[in-house]
Write a protein that holds these residues in place. Structure first.
Motif, PDB file in Angstrom:
ATOM      1  N   TYR A   1      28.656  32.996  -4.048  1.00 44.27           N
ATOM      2  CA  TYR A   1      27.621  31.928  -4.255  1.00 44.27           C
ATOM      3  C   TYR A   1      27.176  31.631  -2.739  1.00 44.27           C
ATOM      4  N   ASP A   2      25.955  31.225  -2.972  1.00 46.99           N
ATOM      5  CA  ASP A   2      25.548  30.546  -1.695  1.00 46.99           C
ATOM      6  C   ASP A   2      25.796  29.190  -1.622  1.00 46.99           C
ATOM      7  N   LEU A   3      25.839  28.299  -2.943  1.00 43.76           N
ATOM      8  CA  LEU A   3      26.256  26.934  -3.131  1.00 43.76           C
ATOM      9  C   LEU A   3      27.058  26.805  -4.342  1.00 43.76           C
ATOM     10  N   LEU A   4      28.312  26.324  -4.269  1.00 41.70           N
ATOM     11  CA  LEU A   4      28.726  26.206  -5.662  1.00 41.70           C
ATOM     12  C   LEU A   4      29.445  24.642  -5.703  1.00 41.70           C
ATOM     13  N   ILE A   5      28.877  24.069  -6.897  1.00 42.41           N
ATOM     14  CA  ILE A   5      29.216  22.562  -7.291  1.00 42.41           C
ATOM     15  C   ILE A   5      30.316  22.684  -8.165  1.00 42.41           C
ATOM     16  N   LYS A   6      31.423  22.091  -7.849  1.00 44.71           N
ATOM     17  CA  LYS A   6      32.385  21.903  -8.590  1.00 44.71           C
ATOM     18  C   LYS A   6      32.744  20.823  -9.228  1.00 44.71           C
ATOM     19  N   ASN A   7      33.486  20.724 -10.523  1.00 49.85           N
ATOM     20  CA  ASN A   7      33.907  19.545 -11.477  1.00 49.85           C
ATOM     21  C   ASN A   7      32.780  18.524 -11.641  1.00 49.85           C
ATOM     22  N   GLY A   8      31.759  19.084 -12.003  1.00 48.63           N
ATOM     23  CA  GLY A   8      30.612  17.903 -12.099  1.00 48.63           C
ATOM     24  C   GLY A   8      30.551  17.810 -13.553  1.00 48.63           C
ATOM     25  N   ARG A   9      29.806  16.637 -13.936  1.00 42.63           N
ATOM     26  CA  ARG A   9      29.527  16.129 -15.276  1.00 42.63           C
ATOM     27  C   ARG A   9      27.798  16.793 -15.435  1.00 42.63           C
ATOM     28  N   ILE A  10      27.792  17.818 -16.040  1.00 44.79           N
ATOM     29  CA  ILE A  10      26.271  18.462 -16.130  1.00 44.79           C
ATOM     30  C   ILE A  10      25.718  18.018 -17.206  1.00 44.79           C
TER      31      ILE A  10
ATOM     32  N   ARG B   1      31.049  13.390 -10.715  1.00 40.45           N
ATOM     33  CA  ARG B   1      29.664  12.992 -10.857  1.00 40.45           C
ATOM     34  C   ARG B   1      28.645  13.620 -11.713  1.00 40.45           C
ATOM     35  N   VAL B   2      27.683  13.302 -12.065  1.00 40.27           N
ATOM     36  CA  VAL B   2      26.417  14.149 -12.832  1.00 40.27           C
ATOM     37  C   VAL B   2      25.983  15.059 -11.628  1.00 40.27           C
ATOM     38  N   VAL B   3      25.823  16.179 -12.213  1.00 41.72           N
ATOM     39  CA  VAL B   3      24.804  17.198 -11.660  1.00 41.72           C
ATOM     40  C   VAL B   3      23.508  17.453 -12.782  1.00 41.72           C
ATOM     41  N   ALA B   4      22.567  17.236 -12.235  1.00 43.55           N
ATOM     42  CA  ALA B   4      21.131  17.349 -12.865  1.00 43.55           C
ATOM     43  C   ALA B   4      20.205  18.002 -12.191  1.00 43.55           C
ATOM     44  N   PRO B   5      19.199  18.553 -12.790  1.00 44.40           N
ATOM     45  CA  PRO B   5      18.004  19.120 -12.314  1.00 44.40           C
ATOM     46  C   PRO B   5      17.451  18.137 -11.415  1.00 44.40           C
ATOM     47  N   GLY B   6      16.808  18.473 -10.302  1.00 46.62           N
ATOM     48  CA  GLY B   6      16.124  17.727  -9.429  1.00 46.62           C
ATOM     49  C   GLY B   6      14.991  16.807 -10.257  1.00 46.62           C
TER      50      GLY B   6
END
Length: 568
Positions: free
Chosen positions: A3-12, A51-56
């Motif tokens: 991956y170019d970017l991996l966001i771990k352990n988010g509340r999607i 933390r929340v991971v959401a669309p921009g």
């Protein structure tokens, strides 16, 4: 895969309105490739830590048309989680333009949207004539994504020259306008912006061109969108004509394109009208007509001095005084005969285009300048007038003149009734937006729509779920404005993302910064609780600090993307 970017352990929270879930987000080549429990190697890993991971977020109504040329981040929308902004609203744009008309076009943006003219003169390079050339210019260096409307006022000036606010267009001039709109759509413009706001004037006091166009011209230009088969129409000042004779509904039906307009709101100038408007919008939706208002989660509090004031500009005697020099203002405000004329206009019955509610109890002395007036801080003009036995207008102007027009006043007339605003924000028939980012820069900042909705309306007032609020800020706007590859957190979608803390997210208090060209100043509004902003798969902001990357792109309409490679 790597991956170019991996966001771990988010509340999607994916933007669809469906319930949140815990997981990771994998990004490669600027797109989301997978959600779940992901273990592959990555060039960069972000620990979301629940933390929340959401669309921009999509800031769907902005006026960064000039600012984007010297500030490719379009601050301060990006500090509140916006990864995309939409400019060219309310018929105002900086293209197309012929060289002799540049000052006139800039003067429209300056006076209507309260951007100092010296800032525009210092910051706009004018290296383009056509709308596609303008799009190419701003696309050379962007930090956020920018979608553009081609503005009717600019188009009318381009086709008609100095007569653009004086008369109907000839058939030949109308054909020039239609050609220019088509050219913009074929270059990828999101649509056409028009206006019916009769209080929008240029810097010399002329009504802006689009407001002078007959209805037949609006339908002729809208027909270009029908013929091309793409785009959205945006209308400034659309509420009055829509409620009067369904102008925007008729326009949407005629061209088959969505019409987004300003604004469904609660305001002191017309108490209770929001209920009538909301019922009208619901009826329109039941008929399957796409005439859709924007609504705003913020209360608009206007801070101003009488050196630079927009409150009274709908009144014919006031307007030339407000546009005069400070010396001319002082002379007019001291003159008893002129005072009588100004008072008569303020006291006249309110109409649909009125810009002041006559609610002197809402007009507050924010910053008195003289030591002997410090006790007035925080008091209303109504209370001061009653205490001094004066008409409120006289108490107001006496104080302004005494302090050489330097007194800072504040006036909050819009969205001050929280119960009304809660009902408006909950309507599925309106789209949350209208930050006006880049406009009114010395009066107030209203770019905090996302953080205000998430912090105040969701966390404190609990008017909707967090999932629904994220949808209001992402998918709803992206779909309404024809931005179909963003707004959802799903594999295949562009990786515009925001990581935020729902327990702390909120707008910060405004302050003043001198960071515009020509040492211009503006109001700044930052945010708390926005941890990462990711644009096209690259981290743009980390805890409010720019990483130095410029990953933004010009957003283009569906037709353009169908003809060209959407991943190019």
């Amino acid at each position: 895969m790597t991956y170019d970017l991996l966001i771990k352990n988010g509340r999607i929270i994916d933007g669809s309105g469906r319930p949140a879930f815990h997981g990771d987000v994998g990004v490669a080549r600027g797109r989301i490739v997978e959600l779940g429990r992901l273990d592959g190697p990555a060039r960069r890993v972000i620990e979301a830590d629940g933390r929340v991971v959401a669309p921009g977020f999509v800031d769907n109504h902005c006026h960064y048309d000039a600012q984007v040329l010297w500030d490719p981040l379009c601050t301060f929308s990006c500090h509140h989680g916006a990864t995309s902004v939409v400019i060219g609203n309310c018929s105002l744009a900086l293209a197309p333009v012929k060289a002799p008309d540049r000052e006139k076009l800039a003067g429209m943006l300056s006076y209507v949207e309260a951007i100092p003219m010296d800032v525009l003169q210092a910051g706009v390079p004018w290296t383009w004539e056509t709308f596609p050339e303008y799009m190419s210019t701003i696309g050379q260096r962007l930090a956020v994504n920018v979608g553009t409307f081609v503005g009717h006022s600019a188009v009318r000036l381009y086709a008609m020259g100095e007569d653009c606010s004086e008369r109907p267009a000839t058939d030949a001039e109308l054909e020039v306008m239609r050609r220019v709109v088509r050219e913009a759509l074929e270059a990828g413009a999101l649509g056409l912006s028009i206006t019916r706001n009769m209080n929008h004037f240029d810097i010399v006091g002329k009504r802006i061109p689009a407001a002078c166009a007959p209805e037949s011209e609006l339908f002729a230009l809208a027909d270009v969108l029908r013929d091309v088969g793409t785009g959205v129409i945006q209308c400034g000042g659309g509420t009055n004509p829509e409620l009067k004779d369904r102008l925007l509904s008729r326009l949407a039906q005629a061209c088959g394109r969505p019409v987004m307009y300003n604004t469904l709101l609660e305001q002191a100038r017309q108490p209770g009208r929001w209920r009538t408007h909301l019922a009208h919008v619901e009826e329109t939706a039941r008929k399957g007509i796409r005439a859709i208002p924007l609504c705003n989660p913020g209360s608009v509090v206007n801070r101003f001095t009488m050196k630079n004031c927009q409150v009274f500009r709908s009144m014919p005697t006031w307007l030339p005084i407000l546009q005069g020099s400070d010396t001319e203002k002082m002379q007019a405000y001291r003159d008893p005969a002129m005072r009588a004329r100004l008072r008569a206009e303020v006291e006249a019955p309110l109409g649909p285009d009125s810009t002041f509610s006559k609610r002197w109890d809402l007009m507050i002395v924010d910053e008195p300048r003289l030591a002997e007036n410090r006790a007035l801080k925080g008091r209303s003009i109504a209370a001061i007038a009653q205490e001094r036995g004066k008409h409120p207008l006289d108490a107001f102007l006496d104080l302004a003149v005494e302090e050489d027009l330097n007194t800072v006043f504040s006036l909050g007339e819009i969205n001050m009734d929280t119960e009304a605003v809660a009902q408006i924000l909950g309507s599925p028939h309106a789209v949350v937006g209208l930050s006006d980012g880049g406009a009114h820069v010395q009066f107030h900042s209203n770019v905090s729509n996302p953080t205000r909705l998430l912090g105040y309306w969701v966390r404190e007032k609990k008017i909707m779920s967090l999932e629904q609020a994220v949808r209001r800020l992402t998918f709803d706007s992206a779909a309404a404005f024809g931005i179909y590859d963003r707004g959802l957190l799903q594999p295949g979608m562009v990786a515009d993302l925001v990581v935020f803390d729902p327990d702390t997210v909120r707008p910060m208090p405004e302050d003043v910064v001198h960071d515009f060209p020509s040492n211009g100043w503006r109001m700044r509004e930052l945010a708390e609780g926005i941890h990462y902003t990711v644009v096209n798969g690259e981290v743009l902001l980390e805890k409010g600090t720019h990483t130095g990357s410029y990953p933004g792109r010009v957003l283009r309409n569906a037709r353009y993307q169908a003809v060209h490679d959407p991943r190019a």
